[in-house]
Scaffold this motif. Structure first.
Motif, mmCIF file in Angstrom:
data_model
loop_
_atom_site.group_PDB
_atom_site.id
_atom_site.type_symbol
_atom_site.label_atom_id
_atom_site.label_comp_id
_atom_site.label_asym_id
_atom_site.label_seq_id
_atom_site.Cartn_x
_atom_site.Cartn_y
_atom_site.Cartn_z
ATOM 1 N N PHE A 172 0.826 -1.206 0.000
ATOM 2 C CA PHE A 172 0.000 0.000 0.000
ATOM 3 C C PHE A 172 0.863 1.260 0.000
ATOM 4 C CE2 PHE A 172 -3.246 -3.058 0.918
ATOM 5 C CZ PHE A 172 -4.413 -2.503 0.417
ATOM 6 N N SER A 173 2.003 1.199 0.660
ATOM 7 C CA SER A 173 2.931 2.337 0.633
ATOM 8 C C SER A 173 3.417 2.601 -0.786
ATOM 9 C CB SER A 173 4.108 2.067 1.566
ATOM 10 O OG SER A 173 5.063 3.091 1.482
ATOM 11 N N LYS A 174 3.672 1.530 -1.519
ATOM 12 C CA LYS A 174 4.112 1.647 -2.912
ATOM 13 C C LYS A 174 3.073 2.368 -3.770
ATOM 14 C CE LYS A 174 5.442 -1.332 -6.816
ATOM 15 N NZ LYS A 174 5.631 -2.744 -7.240
ATOM 16 N N TYR A 175 1.810 2.205 -3.414
ATOM 17 C CA TYR A 175 0.728 2.868 -4.158
ATOM 18 C C TYR A 175 0.327 4.200 -3.516
ATOM 19 C CZ TYR A 175 0.262 -0.852 -7.492
ATOM 20 O OH TYR A 175 0.525 -1.732 -8.526
ATOM 21 N N ASP A 176 1.236 4.770 -2.751
ATOM 22 C CA ASP A 176 1.099 6.127 -2.199
ATOM 23 C C ASP A 176 -0.012 6.280 -1.168
ATOM 24 O OD1 ASP A 176 3.229 7.039 -3.832
ATOM 25 O OD2 ASP A 176 1.853 7.297 -5.515
ATOM 26 N N TYR A 177 -0.362 5.188 -0.510
ATOM 27 C CA TYR A 177 -1.252 5.315 0.642
ATOM 28 C C TYR A 177 -0.442 5.882 1.808
ATOM 29 C CZ TYR A 177 -5.065 2.509 -1.374
ATOM 30 O OH TYR A 177 -6.105 2.047 -2.147
ATOM 31 N N VAL A 178 -1.045 6.778 2.570
ATOM 32 C CA VAL A 178 -0.381 7.374 3.724
ATOM 33 C C VAL A 178 -0.986 6.805 5.005
ATOM 34 C CG1 VAL A 178 0.191 9.497 2.499
ATOM 35 C CG2 VAL A 178 -1.967 9.351 3.758
ATOM 36 N N VAL A 179 -0.206 6.794 6.065
ATOM 37 C CA VAL A 179 -0.650 6.219 7.334
ATOM 38 C C VAL A 179 -1.484 7.242 8.107
ATOM 39 C CG1 VAL A 179 0.071 5.182 9.514
ATOM 40 C CG2 VAL A 179 1.388 4.739 7.426
ATOM 41 N N LEU A 180 -2.743 6.875 8.396
ATOM 42 C CA LEU A 180 -3.608 7.726 9.226
ATOM 43 C C LEU A 180 -3.440 7.400 10.701
ATOM 44 C CD1 LEU A 180 -7.060 7.908 7.380
ATOM 45 C CD2 LEU A 180 -5.178 9.549 7.318
ATOM 46 N N LYS A 181 -3.247 6.114 10.976
ATOM 47 C CA LYS A 181 -3.117 5.677 12.362
ATOM 48 C C LYS A 181 -2.305 4.384 12.400
ATOM 49 C CE LYS A 181 -6.730 6.331 14.924
ATOM 50 N NZ LYS A 181 -8.028 6.172 15.621
ATOM 51 N N GLU A 182 -1.571 4.203 13.486
ATOM 52 C CA GLU A 182 -0.754 2.993 13.630
ATOM 53 C C GLU A 182 -0.864 2.464 15.054
ATOM 54 O OE1 GLU A 182 3.286 2.281 11.715
ATOM 55 O OE2 GLU A 182 3.890 2.749 13.769
ATOM 56 N N VAL A 183 -0.958 1.140 15.168
ATOM 57 C CA VAL A 183 -0.918 0.470 16.464
ATOM 58 C C VAL A 183 0.320 -0.423 16.474
ATOM 59 C CG1 VAL A 183 -2.038 -1.185 17.990
ATOM 60 C CG2 VAL A 183 -3.419 0.510 16.766
ATOM 61 N N VAL A 184 1.182 -0.182 17.452
ATOM 62 C CA VAL A 184 2.398 -1.002 17.602
ATOM 63 C C VAL A 184 2.056 -2.176 18.522
ATOM 64 C CG1 VAL A 184 4.789 -1.025 18.397
ATOM 65 C CG2 VAL A 184 3.867 1.016 17.263
ATOM 66 N N HIS A 185 2.302 -3.385 18.040
ATOM 67 C CA HIS A 185 1.885 -4.582 18.786
ATOM 68 C C HIS A 185 2.457 -4.627 20.197
ATOM 69 C CE1 HIS A 185 -0.120 -5.872 15.288
ATOM 70 N NE2 HIS A 185 0.893 -6.449 14.665
ATOM 71 N N SER A 186 3.698 -4.206 20.357
ATOM 72 C CA SER A 186 4.331 -4.287 21.684
ATOM 73 C C SER A 186 3.687 -3.342 22.691
ATOM 74 C CB SER A 186 5.825 -3.990 21.570
ATOM 75 O OG SER A 186 6.035 -2.674 21.098
#
Length: 213
Positions: A172-186
């Motif tokens: 998805f990054s390759k297709y220029d999607y940007v991150v709106l939100k991220e959850v780090v598993h740790s």
């Protein structure tokens, strides 16, 4: 010679084979599911409902090989601002699946406040999957690109996806999607104070990604 593949917009008649593909090929590659040991039986009803719902939007894709076997799918739904995106039959899910959808809920909290006001319809890319033996041939690109105009023809101005596998995050990054939100598993802990997800493939995060079309 590269084996010929045929992408097409998914029809109701494709649903049974696409459902089987989701169980046999998509589920084993879903890092959150493998982390919890989710079984085929536990996802059977949920994947059937998801496949039906997405095919009926008219924007999902099925990819078949020369013998007609399904070797790839793209499942897409459409969500309208103010209506929300509900999961049917959530109360009947196993405890393991509920853990996954709680994480999905965290990713989607206040989602629309992060999206430009000009967007009133969102194309949700629910799954992009290629059969294991067909990976590395550029087929994910076919699934990402084929028939996107079917979504824009329905008034969709932007797309979003919940991505959990490193390969999906990269795609998805390759297709220029940007991150709106991220959850780090740790940092995503259960009541016992331990991480809910420890992925066997080493995935460290889940993301909600977005792109204007």
């Amino acid at each position: 010679r590269m084996e010929e593949m045929t992408p097409s917009m998914a029809l109701p008649s494709d649903i049974p084979e696409m459902h089987e593909f989701m169980l046999d090929d998509f589920l084993p590659s879903l890092s959150l599911a493998t982390a919890l040991g989710v079984t085929r039986e536990e996802t059977h009803e949920r994947y059937l409902g998801l496949t039906r719902k997405c095919v009926m939007t008219g924007t999902s894709v099925v990819l078949r090989n020369h013998s007609g076997r399904v070797v790839g799918v793209r499942l897409c739904d459409i969500e309208e601002r103010g209506i929300g995106h509900s999961i049917e039959g959530l109360e009947r899910l196993s405890e393991k699946l509920k853990k996954i959808y709680r994480l999905v809920d965290v990713l989607n909290q206040n989602k629309w406040s992060l999206i430009p006001r000009s967007v009133d319809k969102l194309w949700l890319v629910e799954a992009v999957a290629v059969a294991r033996e067909y990976r590395g041939r550029g087929l994910s690109r076919v699934l990402m690109e084929f028939g996107v105009e079917e979504a824009t023809a329905r008034g969709v101005k932007a797309a979003a996806a919940e991505v959990v596998a490193d390969a999906s995050i990269a795609l998805f990054s390759k297709y220029d999607y940007v991150v709106l939100k991220e959850v780090v598993h740790s940092e995503y802990l259960g009541e016992d104070g331990l991480p809910v997800f420890v992925c066997p493939e080493g995935e460290k995060r889940a993301q909600l990604v977005f792109k204007m079309l």
